[in-house]
Enzyme design. Sequence first.
Site, mmCIF file in Angstrom:
data_model
loop_
_atom_site.group_PDB
_atom_site.id
_atom_site.type_symbol
_atom_site.label_atom_id
_atom_site.label_comp_id
_atom_site.label_asym_id
_atom_site.label_seq_id
_atom_site.Cartn_x
_atom_site.Cartn_y
_atom_site.Cartn_z
ATOM 1 N N ASP A 178 0.819 -1.216 0.000
ATOM 2 C CA ASP A 178 0.000 0.000 0.000
ATOM 3 C C ASP A 178 0.849 1.260 0.000
ATOM 4 O OD1 ASP A 178 0.405 0.916 2.925
ATOM 5 O OD2 ASP A 178 -0.310 -1.134 3.178
ATOM 6 N N ASP B 87 8.710 -13.058 -4.180
ATOM 7 C CA ASP B 87 8.429 -13.607 -2.866
ATOM 8 C C ASP B 87 9.536 -13.158 -1.912
ATOM 9 O OD1 ASP B 87 7.123 -15.822 -1.082
ATOM 10 O OD2 ASP B 87 9.279 -16.245 -1.076
ATOM 11 N N GLY B 88 9.161 -12.663 -0.738
ATOM 12 C CA GLY B 88 10.142 -12.134 0.186
ATOM 13 C C GLY B 88 11.193 -13.149 0.600
ATOM 14 N N ASP C 123 6.255 -6.052 6.626
ATOM 15 C CA ASP C 123 4.889 -5.504 6.655
ATOM 16 C C ASP C 123 3.998 -6.471 5.883
ATOM 17 O OD1 ASP C 123 2.628 -3.975 6.801
ATOM 18 O OD2 ASP C 123 3.343 -2.387 5.466
ATOM 19 N N SER C 124 3.677 -7.579 6.515
ATOM 20 C CA SER C 124 3.000 -8.673 5.829
ATOM 21 C C SER C 124 1.557 -8.827 6.277
ATOM 22 C CB SER C 124 3.742 -9.986 6.098
ATOM 23 O OG SER C 124 3.592 -10.355 7.462
ATOM 24 N N THR C 125 0.831 -9.661 5.553
ATOM 25 C CA THR C 125 -0.475 -10.107 6.011
ATOM 26 C C THR C 125 -0.276 -11.156 7.103
ATOM 27 O OG1 THR C 125 -0.512 -11.771 4.250
ATOM 28 C CG2 THR C 125 -1.550 -9.649 3.766
ATOM 29 N N ASP C 126 -1.368 -11.700 7.628
ATOM 30 C CA ASP C 126 -1.273 -12.722 8.668
ATOM 31 C C ASP C 126 -0.669 -14.009 8.102
ATOM 32 O OD1 ASP C 126 -2.298 -11.114 10.665
ATOM 33 O OD2 ASP C 126 -4.377 -11.649 10.238
ATOM 34 N N PRO D 196 0.377 -16.839 1.035
ATOM 35 C CA PRO D 196 1.712 -16.393 0.634
ATOM 36 C C PRO D 196 2.565 -15.892 1.794
ATOM 37 C CG PRO D 196 0.035 -15.499 -0.848
ATOM 38 C CD PRO D 196 -0.693 -16.127 0.305
#
Length: 286
Positions: free
Chosen positions: A86, A138-139, A156-159, A163
């Site tokens: 974002d 991909d990190g 700063d990832s999703t839960d 992925p």
Amino acid sequence: MKAEYREDICAGWDQVFSIDEPLYETKTDHQHLIIFKNRYCGRVLALDGVVQTTEADEFIYHEMMAHVPILAHGGVRRVLIIGGGDGGLLREVLRHREIQRVVQVEIDLSVIDLCRRYLPNHSQGAFDDPRVAVVIDDGMHFLQHTDARFDVILTDSTDPEGPAEVLFSERYYAACRRCLAPGGILVTQNGVAFLQLDEVRMSATYFSRLFRDWHFFNAAVPTYVGGTMTFGWASDNPHLRQIDGETLGARFARSGITARYYTPELHRAAFALPQYILDAIGKPKG
């Protein structure tokens, strides 16, 4: 009936947003994405059924994730952001003029493109800054193959589902440690501890095996209901977590940054954790 967005936080506990204006919805190559407008939160981004960020309170999360490690370190030149499509975190990192290079690794280009279009106040042109290199990857894969070293790494990832699951693993934290410059700091998104205590406990176990100093700090982000948002902290320099208030205040003043949430006093206080979290991570004496 007015449209609603229901976030299933955990079994038996939902959060509901009214969709006052739908803006965009799609299935990207990696996840379901929806952006809509809510009267209280402004524009809202949700991925795979989970609200990620809102215009109203994003500054809290992004200021704390960026300014706490950067000001604690005091000499950051190179930053790696994993996720954060974002652009809000990138915006806050770039407010530090001494930073020379930021690499942002985002698995889903669609998130960046759609947020630049529908949530422009998050990035505020940050992706166009010449100090920034955006890598679509991909990190975990990036960390395994890069030779670069960073003063600060921010996850700063999703839960930890889909992925992002690997971004909470011991091998991911080990890869981050390899890519940190001497005295570097890793900060991670670790969920709302009251509802996601297993995430915090799991990260604590891995941090304790890999880093000389590790802990967590927290911030109250209204969108992330159920308690305070928890951030992981890991470094091989224990001094950085103990920076005194006078030094932090001087660094913050020199930065020229005007913050809406972060203060040097709050920085230090954020590391004071509730006893139930201390017990869960094996630090019962605080």
